[in-house]
Scaffold this motif. Structure first.
Motif, PDB file in Angstrom:
ATOM      1  N   UNK A 184     -75.765  81.122  15.514  1.00 15.35           N
ATOM      2  CA  UNK A 184     -77.214  81.225  15.661  1.00 15.35           C
ATOM      3  C   UNK A 184     -77.676  82.410  14.825  1.00 15.35           C
ATOM      4  N   UNK A 185     -78.925  82.443  14.409  1.00 14.09           N
ATOM      5  CA  UNK A 185     -79.989  81.498  14.709  1.00 14.09           C
ATOM      6  C   UNK A 185     -80.091  80.411  13.656  1.00 14.09           C
ATOM      7  N   UNK A 186     -80.927  79.423  13.961  1.00  9.71           N
ATOM      8  CA  UNK A 186     -81.415  78.469  12.964  1.00  9.71           C
ATOM      9  C   UNK A 186     -82.853  78.202  13.352  1.00  9.71           C
ATOM     10  N   UNK A 187     -83.677  77.955  12.361  1.00 12.07           N
ATOM     11  CA  UNK A 187     -85.090  77.692  12.635  1.00 12.07           C
ATOM     12  C   UNK A 187     -85.413  76.276  12.197  1.00 12.07           C
ATOM     13  N   UNK A 188     -86.003  75.511  13.099  1.00  9.95           N
ATOM     14  CA  UNK A 188     -86.544  74.193  12.751  1.00  9.95           C
ATOM     15  C   UNK A 188     -88.015  74.382  12.466  1.00  9.95           C
ATOM     16  N   UNK A 189     -88.471  73.999  11.301  1.00 12.02           N
ATOM     17  CA  UNK A 189     -89.898  74.046  10.978  1.00 12.02           C
ATOM     18  C   UNK A 189     -90.294  72.633  10.596  1.00 12.02           C
ATOM     19  N   UNK A 190     -90.970  71.938  11.527  1.00 15.47           N
ATOM     20  CA  UNK A 190     -91.244  70.517  11.302  1.00 15.47           C
ATOM     21  C   UNK A 190     -89.925  69.792  11.166  1.00 15.47           C
ATOM     22  N   UNK A 191     -89.679  69.171  10.021  1.00 18.98           N
ATOM     23  CA  UNK A 191     -88.447  68.402   9.852  1.00 18.98           C
ATOM     24  C   UNK A 191     -87.361  69.190   9.125  1.00 18.98           C
ATOM     25  N   UNK A 192     -87.660  70.419   8.710  1.00 12.20           N
ATOM     26  CA  UNK A 192     -86.629  71.139   7.953  1.00 12.20           C
ATOM     27  C   UNK A 192     -85.932  72.195   8.788  1.00 12.20           C
ATOM     28  N   UNK A 193     -84.697  72.468   8.433  1.00 10.29           N
ATOM     29  CA  UNK A 193     -83.892  73.449   9.141  1.00 10.29           C
ATOM     30  C   UNK A 193     -83.593  74.597   8.200  1.00 10.29           C
ATOM     31  N   UNK A 194     -83.867  75.816   8.656  1.00 11.89           N
ATOM     32  CA  UNK A 194     -83.572  77.002   7.856  1.00 11.89           C
ATOM     33  C   UNK A 194     -82.472  77.768   8.583  1.00 11.89           C
ATOM     34  N   UNK A 195     -81.430  78.154   7.836  1.00 15.13           N
ATOM     35  CA  UNK A 195     -80.292  78.844   8.421  1.00 15.13           C
ATOM     36  C   UNK A 195     -80.185  80.249   7.829  1.00 15.13           C
ATOM     37  N   UNK A 196     -79.459  81.093   8.486  1.00 15.20           N
ATOM     38  CA  UNK A 196     -79.222  82.486   8.076  1.00 15.20           C
ATOM     39  C   UNK A 196     -80.478  83.326   8.340  1.00 15.20           C
ATOM     40  N   UNK A 197     -80.328  84.323   9.201  1.00 16.53           N
ATOM     41  CA  UNK A 197     -81.490  85.091   9.645  1.00 16.53           C
ATOM     42  C   UNK A 197     -82.291  85.692   8.488  1.00 16.53           C
ATOM     43  N   UNK A 198     -81.632  86.237   7.480  1.00 11.45           N
ATOM     44  CA  UNK A 198     -82.394  86.851   6.391  1.00 11.45           C
ATOM     45  C   UNK A 198     -83.111  85.806   5.537  1.00 11.45           C
TER      46      UNK A 198
END
Lengths: 222, 222
Positions: A59-73
């Motif tokens: 963790x973490x991962x961010x879901x924004x709508x349909x996309x996934x963003x990984x790596x906190x920085x």
């Protein structure tokens, strides 16, 4: 960018997730926490469901709508590019580099060495006793904080790590100080760091992101 | 930005310095290497002279005119902001996030665990035998490469980690593959990674940055 739904895969005590919570709060973005319990069920980050979100099983991962963003920085930089209000980085390239270097000092050279998966390796593969594992954690925090303290001597430092606006450096620093305390590091030995942490935690964006206030924190932590 | 003088504090075998050499080459920037020998004189990175350049006592650091930029990823981002030609990051925020996440996977979650200072700690403080230290290095490279390989399954992958233009993800990947080989990891087990490495090394910007071609490499390495 309009605010599509934001979901943060988080664990209350993960300092990398804590960084992103601060960034989301500084931007005034509403998000929903999706708890990933790192200790329960053999580690929910290792579930097939979460592996589909983040093959790194971190963790973490961010879901924004349909996309996934990984790596906190990468998430913090994404937030800053997608929502330019309340910038998390200064304007000039040289200042941005200084902020990023401080963030990376924490995110590359302190935190990964002390992460749960590393401490587990020591315990399970090498049978390193708890006291030596703790000494290891303290060693890298103190080494990193010592260097950061010198960088914070520079005149570019202000109320925060860089000037008088919180940046991604502060998003990384405050969670690392939380970890330092957990592992018995004497934070007062690093006066700039201690001062900046206190200044940050006086802001609701930082204070509200604290581990013990998260929906997945155990009862009675707050 | 005009080209003030660029000096790269580097060690031929440092994979973090290798990343920056690739970035400088991709931008077509001329620079001078300032060798910092990590093994000689008890480690030249620990000298008072170098500590004044980088209190973290790690390479690389970049001198650009009168300013010093530390942390390889901060340097790469700085190069990209200061010299926008031959961009090292794509344009859209979501694509930049994908590239940064791959770069950070290497720069946070593989490389710092296997760095010289960490292996020295194991050897000197815990007396971990060589074979177990090597197994440790291999473990984290294989874990990281396994996850990266899954990310590279995404359609956004092209000739390089992202599309058909080299990015900071490739700047991080190629040096990590070099390290992987040094430590006996079977790179062929990671077909996307092996393919992208070969594609990158066909470009002079990557090939010229190889450790054995650096001015401080021991004679006979090339």
């Amino acid at each position: 960018m309009t605010q599509d739904s934001l979901h943060l895969y988080s664990y209350w005590r993960s300092s990398a997730a804590y960084r992103v919570r601060i960034g989301l709060n500084l931007k005034g973005l509403r998000y929903e926490t999706v708890p990933v319990h790192l200790l329960r069920d053999g580690g929910q980050q290792h579930s097939a469901e979460y592996k589909a979100v983040n093959p790194q099983e971190l963790v973490p991962a961010l879901r924004h709508g349909t996309r996934t963003i990984r790596q906190s920085l990468a998430i913090l930089e994404y937030l800053d590019e997608a929502w330019p209000n309340a910038p998390l980085l200064p304007v000039a390239a040289r200042d941005r580099a200084r902020v990023r270097a401080m963030a990376l000092l924490v995110a590359c050279d302190i935190h990964p060495l002390n992460n749960l998966r590393v401490l587990r390796y020591f315990e399970n593969t090498w049978n390193v006793p708890q006291a030596e594992r703790d000494a290891w954690v303290q060693h890298w925090i103190e080494q990193g904080f010592g260097a950061l303290e010198e960088l914070l001597e520079e005149p570019a430092t202000g109320a925060y790590c860089h000037g008088d606006v919180p940046s991604i450096a502060d998003c990384c620093l405050v969670p690392q100080v939380y970890n330092a305390r957990r592992f018995g590091v004497d934070v007062a030995a690093f006066p700039h760091i201690a001062r900046i942490e206190a200044t940050c935690l006086a802001l609701p964006a930082f204070a509200d992101a604290r581990p013990e206030l998260q929906p997945d924190a155990p009862q009675g932590q707050a």
